[in-house]
Enzyme design. Structure first.
Site, PDB file in Angstrom:
ATOM      1  N   ARG A 131      75.089  53.565 -37.159  1.00  0.00           N
ATOM      2  CA  ARG A 131      75.294  54.994 -36.890  1.00  0.00           C
ATOM      3  C   ARG A 131      74.128  55.500 -36.057  1.00  0.00           C
ATOM      4  NH1 ARG A 131      74.785  58.318 -41.688  1.00  0.00           N
ATOM      5  NH2 ARG A 131      72.775  58.867 -40.803  1.00  0.00           N
ATOM      6  N   GLU A 174      67.649  58.713 -34.299  1.00  0.00           N
ATOM      7  CA  GLU A 174      67.390  57.327 -34.702  1.00  0.00           C
ATOM      8  C   GLU A 174      68.707  56.574 -34.699  1.00  0.00           C
ATOM      9  OE1 GLU A 174      66.549  56.253 -38.724  1.00  0.00           O
ATOM     10  OE2 GLU A 174      67.934  57.697 -39.553  1.00  0.00           O
ATOM     11  N   ASN A 188      70.728  53.844 -37.119  1.00  0.00           N
ATOM     12  CA  ASN A 188      70.719  53.217 -38.442  1.00  0.00           C
ATOM     13  C   ASN A 188      71.518  51.929 -38.402  1.00  0.00           C
ATOM     14  OD1 ASN A 188      69.587  55.547 -40.191  1.00  0.00           O
ATOM     15  ND2 ASN A 188      71.153  56.506 -38.927  1.00  0.00           N
ATOM     16  N   SER A 219      76.036  55.542 -44.198  1.00  0.00           N
ATOM     17  CA  SER A 219      76.926  56.160 -45.178  1.00  0.00           C
ATOM     18  C   SER A 219      77.643  57.355 -44.573  1.00  0.00           C
ATOM     19  CB  SER A 219      76.127  56.575 -46.411  1.00  0.00           C
ATOM     20  OG  SER A 219      75.195  57.544 -46.053  1.00  0.00           O
ATOM     21  N   LYS A 241      62.100  51.968 -37.105  1.00  0.00           N
ATOM     22  CA  LYS A 241      61.639  53.007 -36.178  1.00  0.00           C
ATOM     23  C   LYS A 241      60.748  52.376 -35.091  1.00  0.00           C
ATOM     24  CE  LYS A 241      62.943  56.643 -39.011  1.00  0.00           C
ATOM     25  NZ  LYS A 241      63.764  55.948 -39.961  1.00  0.00           N
ATOM     26  N   LYS A 247      56.590  59.526 -37.878  1.00  0.00           N
ATOM     27  CA  LYS A 247      57.536  58.770 -38.719  1.00  0.00           C
ATOM     28  C   LYS A 247      56.968  57.424 -39.165  1.00  0.00           C
ATOM     29  CE  LYS A 247      61.691  60.509 -36.429  1.00  0.00           C
ATOM     30  NZ  LYS A 247      63.044  60.153 -36.007  1.00  0.00           N
ATOM     31  N   GLU A 304      63.393  54.556 -44.371  1.00  0.00           N
ATOM     32  CA  GLU A 304      64.722  55.121 -44.168  1.00  0.00           C
ATOM     33  C   GLU A 304      65.070  56.000 -45.360  1.00  0.00           C
ATOM     34  OE1 GLU A 304      66.583  54.444 -41.479  1.00  0.00           O
ATOM     35  OE2 GLU A 304      64.948  53.211 -40.737  1.00  0.00           O
ATOM     36  N   GLY A 305      66.082  56.815 -45.183  1.00  0.00           N
ATOM     37  CA  GLY A 305      66.645  57.530 -46.328  1.00  0.00           C
ATOM     38  C   GLY A 305      66.169  58.959 -46.477  1.00  0.00           C
ATOM     39  N   ARG A 332      76.214  66.718 -39.561  1.00  0.00           N
ATOM     40  CA  ARG A 332      75.470  67.296 -40.679  1.00  0.00           C
ATOM     41  C   ARG A 332      74.691  68.495 -40.158  1.00  0.00           C
ATOM     42  NH1 ARG A 332      72.171  62.272 -42.193  1.00  0.00           N
ATOM     43  NH2 ARG A 332      72.503  62.043 -39.967  1.00  0.00           N
TER      44      ARG A 332
END
Ligand code: ADP
Ligand code: MG
Length: 482
Positions: free
Chosen positions: A130, A147, A149, A154, A311, A369, A373-374, A457
């Site tokens: 993604r 970024e 993923n 998800s 990253k 950064k 992740e997350g 989002r």
């Protein structure tokens, strides 16, 4: 380049009247809850209960051209990430300083080195990707990549259903004329199609797809939507769910290094956990990860895809000449360059020193950064200066990257969140678009590559990050505007 902010007008006149808002919000909450746009509550956890996930009532606007560009980009990004994942030299060079200071990346890299040295048992990789973007006012409202993923992507299931929700909602509000501007979304079908395709390549009709999951799964709906869709699309496939602890305790390798657990042979492993240090409570979880990586099962993702999603690799790809190593077509290179904002290393060299100085001089222009992740790991605003000053004389700084801060345009939206009967407020919001891609292949060939859907989002304009499960973010759909 300037730091201007622009405003995009909502698709229908806002605010809604209080009575209309009350009625439509009530109905919408039930719709989303009943269609799996939900999770298990983190507070007052109840294994048998669900709460709806925060959502934006009226879909937010998104520039059509930029949406289309993001979709078209995906096949190039699939190719790029697949090739990057198979380039051992590129990896070793990109991650060489980080592995010295970051234990988590070091552990992943050690597994990678070992399985490569042993010779890969399974040469086929499944990438479920993604790529995330925001429109950037500083670049004339063009998208910039936040970024990409490669691990545990998800919201594909939920994203598909939120599109259906917004179609329902616009009809309810009598705005059927706007439906044509909500792009189709088949993320769930596309991601499950990738998992099924990998299962077919494994070519054992008895073998299962294993979802690797955490001990407690809050995001159960998104996961189960995948499981149920797989059964619907290909009734012969069985999905099983196991944790790292289960693998450590009961999994073994067969004579051809087949992954065996509880009487099942595993064709495909779909990782929904394992991207953060806290997912590995002890050496047992690391051993379980190693066992899976050594096995014949097709991994989504395999360890090299996992590392390609760091990253640091993203930042290395933005260096002059890097993309050209992977993409032979200059047009493709130019397209990818267009979506990169400024990305800088904090290595202990001349460019790293320059980046440190930029961050100290103008911290609000950047996001800092780490290799995590997350969500919830980055540093923003004036804290960037403090963090950089603090780490500037230590090796730790090489584990971070500095990224130019994207300034998305503002629009207005109603955010509906669970808990109480609070009236939804119309607030200034910004959006982040995710585009899903599926890629399958080995070191020599890509045999399957698709762009399969999207997720939007949205978060309050004042928030740095917008997690939908634990932060201020909300699920949304792009309403395309010209
Ligand atoms: P993670 O792996 O934790 O998801 P991200 O790079 O996606 O890391 O950052 C998390 C969130 O922080 C993003 O979803 C976005 O909201 C915000 N963010 C990240 N990078 C930028 C940036 N360059 N400019 C503005 N916001 C950013
Ligand atoms: Mg992210």
């Amino acid at each position: 380049m300037s730091q201007k902010t622009s405003h995009l007008l909502p698709i229908i006149p806002l605010p809604l009247s209080e009575a209309q808002l009350k009625e439509i919000v009530e109905k919408s909450k039930d719709w989303v809850l009943m269609h799996g746009i939900s999770m298990r509550p983190k507070t007052q956890f109840d294994e048998d209960g669900l709460r709806f996930l925060p959502f934006v009532l009226i879909p937010s606007v998104f520039p059509r051209k930029e949406f289309e560009k993001a979709c078209e980009m995906q096949s190039i990004l699939n190719e790029l990430m697949h090739k990057v994942a198979h380039d051992r030299c590129f990896f070793t060079e990109s991650l060489k300083d980080i592995v010295k200071v970051d234990e988590f990346t070091r552990n992943l890299f050690r597994i990678y080195e070992t399985v490569v040295a042993e010779g890969l048992t399974q040469r086929v990789c499944l990438g479920l990707l993604r790529s995330d973007y925001m429109v950037d006012c500083s670049y004339n409202n063009k998208i910039k990549q936040v970024e990409i993923n490669t691990f545990s992507v998800s919201l594909g299931g939920i994203g598909t259903n939120i599109t259906a929700f917004h179609r329902y909602l616009l009809r309810e509000l009598g705005h059927t004329d706007t439906l044509k501007n909500l792009p189709e979304n088949n993320a769930l079908k596309g991601l499950c199609g990738g998992l099924i395709e990998a299962w077919k390549i494994y070519a054992n009709p008895e073998a299962v797809i294993l979802f690797l999951i955490a001990e407690i799964t809050y995001k159960i709906c998104d996961q189960r939507l995948h499981e149920f869709k797989i059964r619907e699309m290909c009734p012969q496939v069985r999905v099983i769910r196991r944790t790292f602890t289960d693998i450590a305790a009961r999994a073994s390798l067969g004579p051809k290094k087949q992954l065996l657990i509880d009487g099942c042979e595993v064709a495909v492993i779909y990782f929904r956990t394992g991207f953060a240090p806290e997912h590995y409570h002890s050496h047992k979880e690391w051993e379980a990860r190693f066992l899976m990586e050594r096995s014949l099962a097709i991994k989504a993702p395999s360890i090299h895809y996992h590392l390609a999603g760091t990253k640091k690799v993203q930042q290395t790809l933005a260096k002059p000449g890097a993309l050209e190593q992977f993409l032979s077509d200059p047009l493709k290179v130019a397209k990818v360059k267009q979506i990169f904002g400024g990305l800088y290393s904090l290595d202990s060299d001349e460019l790293g020193e320059q980046a440190v100085q930029m961050a100290i001089d103008d911290p609000e222009k950047f996001v800092l950064k780490p290799q995590r992740e997350g969500g919830g790991n980055n540093v923003y605003g004036l804290e960037v200066r403090d963090a950089v000053k603090k780490m500037k004389d230590s090796e730790e700084r090489t584990a971070w990257i500095l990224m130019e801060r994207i300034r998305p345009p503002l629009t207005m939206g109603y955010m509906v969140r669970p808990g109480g009967n609070k009236v939804s407020q119309l607030v200034e919001v910004v959006s982040e678009l995710g585009i899903y891609g599926v890629v399958i292949g080995d070191a020599e060939n890509i045999t399957y590559s698709k762009q399969v859907g999207h997720i939007l989002r949205t978060k309050p304009a004042t928030a740095n990050e917008g997690s939908t499960s634990s932060g201020p973010g909300a699920l949304d759909s792009p309403h395309l505007i010209d």
